[in-house]
Each structure stands twice: as structure tokens, then as C-alpha cells.
Design an enzyme around this catalytic site. Structure first.
Site, PDB file in Angstrom:
ATOM      1  N   GLY A   1      18.452 -69.012 -16.075  1.00  0.00           N
ATOM      2  CA  GLY A   1      19.883 -69.316 -16.186  1.00  0.00           C
ATOM      3  C   GLY A   1      20.452 -68.420 -17.263  1.00  0.00           C
TER       4      GLY A   1
ATOM      5  N   CYS B   1      12.418 -66.571 -17.225  1.00  0.00           N
ATOM      6  CA  CYS B   1      13.586 -65.732 -17.539  1.00  0.00           C
ATOM      7  C   CYS B   1      14.352 -66.251 -18.767  1.00  0.00           C
ATOM      8  CB  CYS B   1      14.458 -65.588 -16.298  1.00  0.00           C
ATOM      9  SG  CYS B   1      15.481 -64.101 -16.382  1.00  0.00           S
TER      10      CYS B   1
ATOM     11  N   ARG C   1      16.614 -59.265 -24.447  1.00  0.00           N
ATOM     12  CA  ARG C   1      17.448 -59.840 -23.368  1.00  0.00           C
ATOM     13  C   ARG C   1      17.990 -58.733 -22.465  1.00  0.00           C
ATOM     14  NH1 ARG C   1      22.412 -62.236 -24.976  1.00  0.00           N
ATOM     15  NH2 ARG C   1      22.558 -63.211 -22.941  1.00  0.00           N
TER      16      ARG C   1
ATOM     17  N   HIS D   1      11.250 -65.003 -11.755  1.00  0.00           N
ATOM     18  CA  HIS D   1      11.587 -66.335 -11.241  1.00  0.00           C
ATOM     19  C   HIS D   1      10.711 -66.737 -10.056  1.00  0.00           C
ATOM     20  CE1 HIS D   1      15.578 -66.628 -13.240  1.00  0.00           C
ATOM     21  NE2 HIS D   1      15.623 -65.325 -13.069  1.00  0.00           N
TER      22      HIS D   1
ATOM     23  N   GLU E   1      10.201 -69.553  -9.045  1.00  0.00           N
ATOM     24  CA  GLU E   1      10.879 -70.692  -8.395  1.00  0.00           C
ATOM     25  C   GLU E   1      11.824 -70.248  -7.285  1.00  0.00           C
ATOM     26  OE1 GLU E   1      11.471 -69.527 -11.393  1.00  0.00           O
ATOM     27  OE2 GLU E   1      13.616 -69.571 -11.884  1.00  0.00           O
TER      28      GLU E   1
HETATM   29  N1  GLN Z   1      20.101 -62.723 -18.948  1.00  0.00           N
HETATM   30  C1  GLN Z   1      19.871 -64.134 -19.045  1.00  0.00           C
HETATM   31  C2  GLN Z   1      19.788 -64.584 -20.496  1.00  0.00           C
HETATM   32  O1  GLN Z   1      19.841 -63.822 -21.397  1.00  0.00           O
HETATM   33  C3  GLN Z   1      18.617 -64.523 -18.306  1.00  0.00           C
HETATM   34  C4  GLN Z   1      18.786 -64.290 -16.829  1.00  0.00           C
HETATM   35  C5  GLN Z   1      18.020 -65.220 -15.955  1.00  0.00           C
HETATM   36  O2  GLN Z   1      17.546 -66.287 -16.378  1.00  0.00           O
HETATM   37  N2  GLN Z   1      17.971 -64.857 -14.696  1.00  0.00           N
HETATM   38  O3  GLN Z   1      19.642 -65.741 -20.703  1.00  0.00           O
END
Ligand code: GLN
Length: 199
Positions: free
Chosen positions: A46, A78, A107, A172, A174
Site C-alpha cells: 500500500g 512492499c 522507497r 507482492h 498476494e
Molecule cells: N511506494 C510505496 C511506499 O513507499 C510502496 C508501494 C507498494 O506497496 N506497492 O509505501
């Protein structure tokens, strides 16, 4: 074993489905009492900044950090990986993490090159065909402490790491039908950590 999926923001349902495919009935958790009641936790993909802020406003930030520090098995994908890392590069100002992993992640590191992509990964501890990994604005791992095991890498950047009871992936699982990473979490990480807990 009671497994919770942290349900503040992100792809909660997909993790519950993946765990269900492994025979685990997971619950969405967001309240203090719910988080205290689980034996293991999954932190979804997320937006890490949003999840951290919501954890603060729901008053559950400290309990999550404490439970992780005291050995609760946890898996983050993620954004979840970012939230489990002790150090974050390219963070927003004041960005907090629950921490636990002696690792530094960057990130949106892959996201700077291409927003999303898929790759076949060799994953230590998972046998059979490679894991098809989906990356979406994903972090990569810049460095890890000696107590962190690298399970999979892309172009020399670790994308799956484990430190005892803590598992994290930049990608991911999931979002795919392949539930072997979730199975690895339940059958290897949780089982081993709980054994240590009993002794
Ligand atoms: N870029 C998102 C973050 O910094 C992570 C992206 C993802 O969970 N798909 O939280």
C-alpha cells in the site's frame, strides 16, 4: 495460530485470500485489542507513509512496534517491508517505521526506473519453479546487518529478506496465485519463531 492482517490501508483482502489458500483463516486487524490478540501479523502493500500515520491516529503504532520487537512473527510486502525496516532512504520528512529489521531500504527505488514489472525469482527456502514476483513502485534493500538473511535479489539488490521472526519482500505475492511465500511465512518463519518462544 491466530494470524492478523493489518487493515489500515493497502491490499488487505489479497493477503487474507493468500493466507486462506494456505489453510489459515486470517483476520483483518486494526484495533489495539485485535492486535494484542494475534500470534502473527502481515503488513500489506500500500503506502507506507499512510499506514504509519493511520497507525498513529488509531493509537496502535507503539503496540505494533513493541510486539514486533518482542518476537511476534511478522511478514511485510512492499510498503510492509518499508514499515519493518529500521532505516528508510527517500522517506518523506518525519516518516516513521515500526522497525525490527536491521536493514536500510530505499522507497520507490525500482519505481524510479519503471513503475511496475514482473520477474522470475529464485527464493532460498522455496523449492520448485521460480517465484513470479510482481513489483509496484517497490523499494529495494540497500544494506542489511549480518543477522539478516537475503532470500532473493534482483540485479544484486535484495528483494526478500528475513531476520529471525521478521520476513519482508519488495514484491507482492498476494497479487498472484502462487502462495508459496505466504506458506514459507506460516510453515517456516512462524513455526521456527514459535519454537524458540516455547523453549
Ligand atoms: N511506494 C510505496 C511506499 O513507499 C510502496 C508501494 C507498494 O506497496 N506497492 O509505501
Amino acid at each position: 495460530m491466530k494470524v492478523g492482517v493489518l487493515a489500515l490501508q493497502g491490499d488487505v483482502r489479497e493477503h487474507i485470500r493468500a493466507l486462506g489458500d494456505c489453510g489459515v483463516v486470517a483476520q483483518a486487524v486494526r484495533r489495539d485489542s485485535e492486535i494484542r490478540a494475534v500470534d502473527a501479523l502481515v503488513i500489506p502493500g500500500g503506502e507506507s507513509t499512510t499506514i504509519a500515520k493511520l497507525a498513529r491516529s488509531f493509537g496502535v503504532f507503539e503496540i505494533i512496534a513493541e510486539r514486533i520487537a518482542s518476537g511476534m512473527p511478522v511478514y511485510g510486502s512492499c510498503a510492509g517491508m518499508i514499515l519493518l525496516s529500521n532505516h528508510v532512504l527517500d522517506a518523506i520528512e518525519g516518516q516513521e517505521t515500526f522497525g525490527g529489521l536491521d536493514a536500510t531500504v530505499r522507497r520507490n527505488a525500482f519505481g524510479r526506473q519503471v513503475d511496475s514489472f514482473e520477474v522470475d525469482l529464485d527464493f532460498i527456502g522455496i523449492t520448485g519453479v521460480p517465484v513470479k514476483a510482481v513489483f509496484i513502485r517497490a523499494p529495494w534493500v540497500e544494506s542489511v546487518g549480518s543477522n539478516v538473511q537475503v532470500l532473493a535479489s534482483v540485479d544484486n539488490h535484495p528483494v526478500a529478506i528475513r531476520q529471525n521472526h521478521i520476513l519482508a519482500t519488495s514484491f507482492h505475492p498476494e497479487l498472484t496465485a502462487d502462495n508459496r511465500v505466504h506458506r514459507y511465512f506460516i510453515e517456516v518463519v512462524c513455526k521456527e519463531s514459535m519454537k524458540v518462544g516455547v523453549v
